[in-house]
Design an enzyme around this catalytic site. Structure first.
Site, PDB file in Angstrom:
ATOM      1  N   HIS A  97      -6.377  -1.799 -12.779  1.00 44.57           N
ATOM      2  CA  HIS A  97      -5.018  -2.272 -13.048  1.00 44.57           C
ATOM      3  C   HIS A  97      -4.377  -2.835 -11.790  1.00 44.57           C
ATOM      4  O   HIS A  97      -4.922  -2.724 -10.688  1.00 44.57           O
ATOM      5  CB  HIS A  97      -4.155  -1.107 -13.568  1.00 44.57           C
ATOM      6  CG  HIS A  97      -3.930  -0.032 -12.537  1.00 44.57           C
ATOM      7  ND1 HIS A  97      -4.889   0.873 -12.190  1.00 44.57           N
ATOM      8  CD2 HIS A  97      -2.851   0.254 -11.765  1.00 44.57           C
ATOM      9  CE1 HIS A  97      -4.428   1.684 -11.263  1.00 44.57           C
ATOM     10  NE2 HIS A  97      -3.186   1.329 -10.970  1.00 44.57           N
ATOM     11  N   ARG A 269       2.594   7.570  -2.704  1.00 45.90           N
ATOM     12  CA  ARG A 269       2.639   6.116  -2.879  1.00 45.90           C
ATOM     13  C   ARG A 269       4.067   5.603  -2.773  1.00 45.90           C
ATOM     14  O   ARG A 269       4.976   6.143  -3.388  1.00 45.90           O
ATOM     15  CB  ARG A 269       2.082   5.766  -4.257  1.00 45.90           C
ATOM     16  CG  ARG A 269       2.223   4.298  -4.583  1.00 45.90           C
ATOM     17  CD  ARG A 269       1.622   4.018  -5.939  1.00 45.90           C
ATOM     18  NE  ARG A 269       2.609   3.371  -6.770  1.00 45.90           N
ATOM     19  CZ  ARG A 269       2.459   3.133  -8.075  1.00 45.90           C
ATOM     20  NH1 ARG A 269       1.361   3.513  -8.699  1.00 45.90           N
ATOM     21  NH2 ARG A 269       3.392   2.539  -8.759  1.00 45.90           N
TER      22      ARG A 269
HETATM   23  C1  OGA Z   1      -1.693   4.116  -7.581  1.00 45.35           C
HETATM   24  C2  OGA Z   1      -3.101   4.258  -7.906  1.00 45.35           C
HETATM   25  C3  OGA Z   1      -5.162   5.012  -6.940  1.00 45.35           C
HETATM   26  C4  OGA Z   1      -5.680   6.255  -6.312  1.00 45.35           C
HETATM   27  O1  OGA Z   1      -1.184   4.942  -6.809  1.00 45.35           O
HETATM   28  O2  OGA Z   1      -1.067   3.155  -8.030  1.00 45.35           O
HETATM   29  O3  OGA Z   1      -3.563   3.595  -8.784  1.00 45.35           O
HETATM   30  O4  OGA Z   1      -6.828   6.212  -5.850  1.00 45.35           O
HETATM   31  N1  OGA Z   1      -3.778   5.096  -7.119  1.00 45.35           N
HETATM   32  O5  OGA Z   1      -4.981   7.246  -6.285  1.00 45.35           O
HETATM   33 MN    MN Z   2      -2.088   1.952  -9.287  1.00 45.10          MN
END
Ligand code: OGA
Ligand code: MN
Length: 279
Positions: A97, A269
């Site tokens: 995604h 994040r």
């Molecule tokens: C996100 C995601 C990937 C991961 O934080 O958007 O898709 O490896 N993370 O945690």
């Molecule tokens: Mn992601």
């Protein structure tokens, strides 16, 4: 020390050294945004980025875009917790995604900081949508250039989450989901920084082509989802304590590997606001 940007040698990604993200100078931000547009994803090792520094670094690159669906970190609402507990069976982002393509102005990118890692596994895979577009035939490129596609948050957070066990869902996501109206983006966009053409559909959020039914769209979308995940276009990043990754959502896909059952993984994040995208 100067910034050193070393491409991975695969279709996308570069390792950046010579920067301490916790003590950022403003000059670095232009270099990083440009490098993101070129390499799609930047990797940093051995960084000391506590939450305050993570937020300050994000603000030096752009404006923060708070995800509407994730449960926020209690102390730092700008930070989304990407957490897997030992009892969880799903991990966040395990289908290919791009973040927030269901928004009118999709997020520029995300900055992911490793907080707690499993003893093994838990890599993140990235795929270059520049490379995916470039590898298509002239005929397919021309067809796709005439199409726009519908992106839907309901698809992932409504239909998708309904398949997740309730305990996993309620812990990670808000009780009420603020589904926006579906949005439409060109299937081939010009990257806002590099100007290069990008294949811009993804499995989590793209539901159909504009003016086509879902059933009519499914075979061609399925082909593009498979095509975009060809190993040739990908790079797989292994996290270590102190690792940070920044990806550009407009020219990459990513996927969290679900291969560490029974262990904990916690990532922080921060997502950066983007601009409307065009063909
Ligand atoms: C996100 C995601 C990937 C991961 O934080 O958007 O898709 O490896 N993370 O945690
Ligand atoms: Mn992601």
């Amino acid at each position: 020390m100067g910034i050193d940007i070393e491409p991975t040698g695969a279709a996308l990604g570069a390792f950046v050294s010579g920067l301490e993200l916790g003590k950022l100078d403003a000059d670095a931000s232009d270099t990083l945004i440009e490098a993101l547009g070129e390499h799609g994803v930047l990797f940093f090792r051995d960084q000391d980025v506590p939450p305050e520094a993570h937020i300050a670094f994000a603000e030096s690159l752009g404006e923060i875009d708070v995800n509407a669906f994730f449960s926020p970190n209690e102390m730092y609402p700008q930070i989304a917790e990407v957490r897997t507990r030992p009892e969880n069976t799903y991990v966040i982002g395990e289908a290919w995604h791009t973040d927030h393509s269901y928004e009118e102005a999709p997020a520029l990118g995300s900055i992911l900081v490793a907080r707690q890692l499993p003893s093994r596994g838990g890599d993140t895979a990235f795929s270059s949508m520049y490379a995916a577009y470039d590898a298509l035939s002239d005929g397919m490129k021309e067809t796709l250039r005439g199409l726009r596609a519908v992106h839907s948050s309901y698809e992932a957070f409504g239909v998708g989450l309904s398949k997740m066990p309730e305990a996993e869902r309620t812990e990670r996501f808000k009780d009420e989901y603020p589904f926006g109206p579906d949005v439409v983006h060109p299937v081939v966009i010009s990257h806002p920084v590099s100007g290069r053409p990008v294949l811009y559909v993804n499995r989590s959020f793209t539901t159909r082509f504009e003016g086509w039914t879902e059933r009519e769209s499914r075979p061609l979308l399925e082909y593009l989802f498979e095509h975009g995940s060809s190993v040739e276009f990908t790079y797989r990043f292994s996290w270590e304590p102190g690792s940070v990754a920044i990806w550009d959502n407009r020219c990459t896909w990513h996927k969290a590997l679900n291969d560490y059952r029974g262990e904990t993984r916690l990532m922080h994040r921060i997502t950066l606001k983007g601009c409307p995208i065009a063909a």
